[in-house]
Design a protein around this motif. Structure first.
Motif, PDB file in Angstrom:
ATOM      1  N   TRP A 144      71.581  55.876  12.199  1.00  0.00           N
ATOM      2  CA  TRP A 144      70.394  56.618  11.785  1.00  0.00           C
ATOM      3  C   TRP A 144      70.541  58.101  12.128  1.00  0.00           C
ATOM      4  CZ3 TRP A 144      67.705  59.002  15.810  1.00  0.00           C
ATOM      5  CH2 TRP A 144      67.967  58.515  17.108  1.00  0.00           C
ATOM      6  N   SER A 145      69.705  58.906  11.478  1.00  0.00           N
ATOM      7  CA  SER A 145      69.716  60.345  11.668  1.00  0.00           C
ATOM      8  C   SER A 145      68.286  60.858  11.631  1.00  0.00           C
ATOM      9  CB  SER A 145      70.537  61.006  10.558  1.00  0.00           C
ATOM     10  OG  SER A 145      70.323  62.413  10.509  1.00  0.00           O
ATOM     11  N   LEU A 146      68.000  61.847  12.461  1.00  0.00           N
ATOM     12  CA  LEU A 146      66.670  62.444  12.523  1.00  0.00           C
ATOM     13  C   LEU A 146      66.779  63.949  12.319  1.00  0.00           C
ATOM     14  CD1 LEU A 146      63.593  62.126  13.278  1.00  0.00           C
ATOM     15  CD2 LEU A 146      64.288  62.674  15.626  1.00  0.00           C
ATOM     16  N   THR A 147      65.939  64.484  11.415  1.00  0.00           N
ATOM     17  CA  THR A 147      65.853  65.925  11.177  1.00  0.00           C
ATOM     18  C   THR A 147      64.428  66.372  11.451  1.00  0.00           C
ATOM     19  OG1 THR A 147      67.542  65.760   9.436  1.00  0.00           O
ATOM     20  CG2 THR A 147      66.226  67.780   9.516  1.00  0.00           C
ATOM     21  N   VAL A 148      64.255  67.307  12.364  1.00  0.00           N
ATOM     22  CA  VAL A 148      62.919  67.774  12.762  1.00  0.00           C
ATOM     23  C   VAL A 148      62.816  69.272  12.535  1.00  0.00           C
ATOM     24  CG1 VAL A 148      61.322  68.068  14.694  1.00  0.00           C
ATOM     25  CG2 VAL A 148      62.618  65.937  14.467  1.00  0.00           C
ATOM     26  N   VAL A 149      61.789  69.701  11.807  1.00  0.00           N
ATOM     27  CA  VAL A 149      61.488  71.117  11.596  1.00  0.00           C
ATOM     28  C   VAL A 149      60.278  71.464  12.455  1.00  0.00           C
ATOM     29  CG1 VAL A 149      60.846  72.890   9.922  1.00  0.00           C
ATOM     30  CG2 VAL A 149      62.388  71.017   9.236  1.00  0.00           C
ATOM     31  N   TYR A 150      60.423  72.451  13.314  1.00  0.00           N
ATOM     32  CA  TYR A 150      59.315  72.832  14.188  1.00  0.00           C
ATOM     33  C   TYR A 150      58.793  74.220  13.831  1.00  0.00           C
ATOM     34  CZ  TYR A 150      62.872  75.463  16.822  1.00  0.00           C
ATOM     35  OH  TYR A 150      63.874  76.326  17.195  1.00  0.00           O
ATOM     36  N   ASP A 151      57.532  74.489  14.230  1.00  0.00           N
ATOM     37  CA  ASP A 151      56.860  75.714  13.792  1.00  0.00           C
ATOM     38  C   ASP A 151      55.847  76.152  14.852  1.00  0.00           C
ATOM     39  OD1 ASP A 151      55.909  77.803  12.240  1.00  0.00           O
ATOM     40  OD2 ASP A 151      54.692  76.521  10.940  1.00  0.00           O
ATOM     41  N   ASN A 199      57.780  79.715  11.347  1.00  0.00           N
ATOM     42  CA  ASN A 199      58.060  80.495  12.554  1.00  0.00           C
ATOM     43  C   ASN A 199      58.684  79.529  13.560  1.00  0.00           C
ATOM     44  OD1 ASN A 199      55.384  82.155  11.479  1.00  0.00           O
ATOM     45  ND2 ASN A 199      56.940  83.424  12.470  1.00  0.00           N
ATOM     46  N   GLY A 200      59.913  79.160  13.272  1.00  0.00           N
ATOM     47  CA  GLY A 200      60.619  78.156  14.058  1.00  0.00           C
ATOM     48  C   GLY A 200      61.975  77.884  13.453  1.00  0.00           C
ATOM     49  N   ASP A 201      62.410  76.627  13.519  1.00  0.00           N
ATOM     50  CA  ASP A 201      63.740  76.261  13.051  1.00  0.00           C
ATOM     51  C   ASP A 201      63.812  74.736  12.948  1.00  0.00           C
ATOM     52  OD1 ASP A 201      66.431  76.517  12.289  1.00  0.00           O
ATOM     53  OD2 ASP A 201      66.816  78.067  13.793  1.00  0.00           O
ATOM     54  N   PHE A 202      65.035  74.188  12.975  1.00  0.00           N
ATOM     55  CA  PHE A 202      65.194  72.735  12.904  1.00  0.00           C
ATOM     56  C   PHE A 202      66.106  72.257  14.026  1.00  0.00           C
ATOM     57  CE2 PHE A 202      69.114  73.959  10.808  1.00  0.00           C
ATOM     58  CZ  PHE A 202      70.010  72.958  11.142  1.00  0.00           C
ATOM     59  N   VAL A 203      65.989  70.974  14.351  1.00  0.00           N
ATOM     60  CA  VAL A 203      66.908  70.279  15.253  1.00  0.00           C
ATOM     61  C   VAL A 203      67.261  68.947  14.613  1.00  0.00           C
ATOM     62  CG1 VAL A 203      66.130  71.375  17.378  1.00  0.00           C
ATOM     63  CG2 VAL A 203      64.987  69.296  16.579  1.00  0.00           C
TER      64      VAL A 203
END
Length: 453
Positions: free
Chosen positions: A252-259, A66-70
């Protein structure tokens, strides 16, 4: 006549040489002279070292939230000076459009930039915003740089070997220190700098006829425990193992999945999405067939599908590199880069990046190392169950590290209650028990063709 700005930003004396000498030796290091033009360094055979799991057919990570990514990212090297007159200066190199067709990192000396307190060798920052009230379900940190090796050459270098450009300077210690050296991350302005051991380290095969690259990644979810939400959050990363010199890159790269854990009708950020994440190490060159990433295992319930990607060593002055997508095996549509242009997906720009050099330029920052970007895929519609992402190039070579897809999905909640006031019903074998079943769609679209048994 020499350019005064270029003189003031020249690399150390061992790396200097005159324009006339550059012209005399141009053929040996891949430059054509009619106003020095960069020729893409194309390996004879590109390397797909690893991609996804199950021989590339399955993702490394997938979930429904119940969210997405940034996403966000940045480079950690800055320009010290140009090797030639007439190709611009460091400000041009780190700008969005300055310089000319030769304003690429191959023709400039790149050195460590360390602007964040608590890091030792290099560092940079980028901003992300996690929506208010959400928690971080998963976070991945990826990083990459040159190894300092060029196949067939005995000298340390990040680009086509040539005495005029000098040699690259490797970090102290083992020449293969990149295989074990941790990166570091800092979450929030007051956060602690913590080491991140690489969980996956991949590198080009030694037979690849080019400068060799490595890439690494790690799960950094724990670093976001208690992270601020609803406001820009500064994340810094660095201490990446990297050579310094002509043509070097590191970033560098950061992928965050939030919920949110549950759908909140008044909060669109909590709408359900299917998240599918692939990572690996793929050198994309003109000699290689396109890489097609097949996303499936979902059913889009509305428009609003998004994608994100991380690629390293894309040059904004060299075109031909493309990202395209199709729905359900149909025609491909090209994806625009971070500047809104096509046919040049890798331009060295990280989403959310904080400028760390060439501060007189107020335009978009070109870090010259990594592209981290997210984009809408407007052609994907409700009912679609597959998306193909195709990465290719006919010019600029680059390293693809990861791609991610987010698809609006159904959020079905089913509750069963009995008719009556007691939490039981007594019935004989011939009587019928009566219940009320409530089905609620907490997704972002209208459900169709649903059946209940």
């Amino acid at each position: 006549m020499q350019n005064e700005n270029a003189q003031s930003e020249r690399p150390p004396r061992r790396a200097r040489f005159s324009l006339m000498r550059a012209i005399a030796t141009a053929v040996t290091f891949g430059l054509l002279v009619t106003g020095i033009t960069v020729i893409p360094n194309v390996p004879a055979e590109a390397a797909v070292v690893q991609w996804g799991t199950n021989a590339g057919t399955s993702p490394n990570y997938q979930t429904t939230v119940n969210g997405d990514f940034v996403m966000a990212g940045n480079g950690v090297l800055e320009c010290l000076g140009a090797y030639f007159n007439g190709i611009g200066n460091c400000t041009d190199l780190h700008s969005a459009s300055g310089g000319n067709s030769s304003t690429a990192n191959d023709n400039f000396y790149l050195q460590n930039s360390n602007t964040v307190s608590g890091f030792t060798t290099n560092s940079s920052s980028a901003n992300i915003t996690i929506p208010a009230g959400a928690s971080v379900n998963k976070a991945f940190l990826s990083w990459s740089a040159n190894t300092g090796t060029y196949t067939g050459s005995g000298q340390d270098t990040c680009t086509v070997p040539n005495s005029g450009r000098g040699t690259a300077t490797l970090p102290a210690g083992s020449a293969t220190g990149y295989r074990t050296q941790p990166a570091k991350i800092k979450v929030g302005a007051a956060g602690a700098v913590t080491s991140v051991a690489p969980a996956s380290v991949l590198e080009d095969p030694t037979g690849t006829t080019s400068a060799l690259y490595y890439s690494a990644s790690a799960d950094v979810t724990s670093a976001f425990a208690g992270a601020a939400t609803g406001t820009p959050l500064t994340v810094s990363a660095g201490d990446i193992w990297t050579p310094q010199g002509a043509g070097c890159y590191a970033g560098w790269s950061l992928t965050v999945v939030y919920d949110y854990g549950i759908y909140i009708p008044s909060n669109l950020d909590s709408a359900p999405h299917r998240i599918i994440f692939y990572e690996g190490h793929v050198r994309m060159t003109a000699a290689e067939a396109p890489l097609t990433v097949a996303f499936n295992g979902f059913s889009a319930v509305a428009a609003g599908t998004r994608a994100g990607y991380t690629l390293f060593e894309g040059d904004r002055v060299i075109q031909g590199d493309k990202a395209e997508y199709s729905r359900g095996g149909g025609n491909f549509s090209q994806i625009s880069n971070s500047a809104g242009n096509t046919n040049n997906i890798g331009i060295g720009r990280g989403e959310g990046s904080v400028r760390y050099t060439a501060f007189t330029d107020t335009g978009p920052f070109t870090n010259q190392s990594v592209d981290v970007a997210t984009t809408d895929l407007p052609n994907v519609q409700a009912g679609d169950s597959s998306v193909n992402l195709r990465m290719s190039t006919s010019g600029d070579s680059y390293l693809l590290r990861n791609v991610i897809l987010s698809v609006p999905s159904a959020g079905i909640n089913i509750s069963k209650t009995f008719n009556g006031t007691l939490d039981q019903q007594s019935r004989t074998a011939t009587e019928v028990a009566t219940f009320t079943v409530t089905v609620t769609n907490s997704g972002v679209g209208t459900l169709q063709k649903h059946h209940y048994c």
